[in-house]
Design an enzyme around this catalytic site. Sequence first.
Site: not given
Length: 556
Positions: A375-378
């Site tokens: 989950d690749i975020e921010n």
Amino acid sequence: MVLVRNRLVASLGASLLGAAALVALPAPAQAAELLTNPGFESGSLSGWSCSGGTGSVVSSPVHSGTKALAGAASASDTARCAQTVAVQPSTTYTLAGWVRGNYVYLGVDGGASTWTASAPSYQRLSLSFTTGASQTSATVYTHGWYGQGTYYADDLSLDGPGGGGGDTQAPSAPTGLQATSKTASSVSLVWTAASDNVGVTGYDVYQGATKVSTVTGTTATVGGLAPSTAYSFTVKARDAAGNVSPASAPVTVSTEAGGGGGTGFKQAAPYLYLGWGNPPSPATVMNATGIKTFTMAFILSSGGCNPAWDGQRPLTGGIDQSTINAIRAAGGDIVPSIGGWSGNKLGPNCATPEALAGAYQKVIDAYGLKSIDVDIENTDEFENAAVQDRVLGALKIVKANNPGLRTILTFGTSTTGPTSWGNRLIERSKALDAGIDVFTIMPFDFGGGADMYGNTIKAAEGLKTKLKAVYGWDDATAYAHIGISGMNGLSDQQEVTTPQTWTNIRDWANTHHIARLAFWSVNRDRGCAGGGVTETCSGIAQADWEFTRITAGFTG
């Protein structure tokens, strides 16, 4: 001051090289394009090597055709992209190309270079250089400058006679050719590097007697295949002099059954989080809804490149492992979610793709996993080019080391499809040959009053269009690599996804045969009309576990 010094050195080098040329009396060059993939129209970096994973192929802006090189120069890396070619001694060559950006350079190792301080639109750079009396190879390059941001290059060319010199020895045949994964329309291959007396510069992949791909590494993905069909593949190595090795031993691979472009991987897996929200008994939810798989969140860094649940709880021996054991005892399974919006992530803390792959492998080994989700975020992971590439490189490694493992990327989206960072992630997944199985978007946080069904479908269609453009897939194959991860009930942006809306999204997902359906979260899958945004219920009127029950009806 550094820029001025660099310019003076380049100018002095060019002058000295010109003086040497007068003495050497170089042979005239016969015009011929010597570069591999000079306009990046292959959609990959084939033939080119870029420092620190900083290079990517983009569809905009381009000078001509449909692709160009983007070099993400940073405070610590000039994003140098280079290619080594065979040349003839004492011969003059012309290197040229179109560049865009600030402080963009074009040159040859040990020789001349040229540059532009500012090119808001594409500008042509050109130079000539003369090879040494015994020189048989030359490395040409383009790069940006420290802290000057991304530059672009397109339609590079090297004109002159092809090399070869006295090197007539061909590389050895590649060995160990095998398939690491397959879908209904593609096969991913890996092999052991060949050897050569000078050096191997690339590999040609053959499907039967037809060359279908040229790469510089020892992996490749061949697309555009038919479902349920057997294909034979071989690989040959090449050196800088153009010598070609014998073919590797063939490998025969049968693609997956069609199913409208299906990959054979379907996953209905709502999020279950043990960190807050009065987590329910998974066996209770499974018995009430028929759900079989949960996405368990979140794997973070416990310090450095060490994975732990929420960055605190050990992988084995704690509540997370006992929960996984209970799910499997009830006939289900889990996929871990690595990353998320907040917390200390593994991506920035693991220094290399290899180190990050080692962290992922610890999670895989702890539970004997069949799939993992990053989950690749921010801004620390998603909006960070170096970390994006590190994640993709790590997933490529663990996929090669764990045959049959499915890899999932989950990331945010706009209402019409991937953002610029999402587009980059997809483009780099292709350029790095990462072999991602599912690209999952999170279609929410669009703003209060948003049409959650309409925007979800538009976002998914935008993702499909991007996948088709980057990978060359048809509609069915692109859909089969898509996932949707929604938010049940009331979001923190005051959007409302009702059970009926989620049912409509589920039905669309089944009709279009996508790969994955999830939502955040089972902890919130309990009714509390007017309860606001909270971790233990959805904020709307609903039956307990209703969104999970709807999700269990996803079959792809």
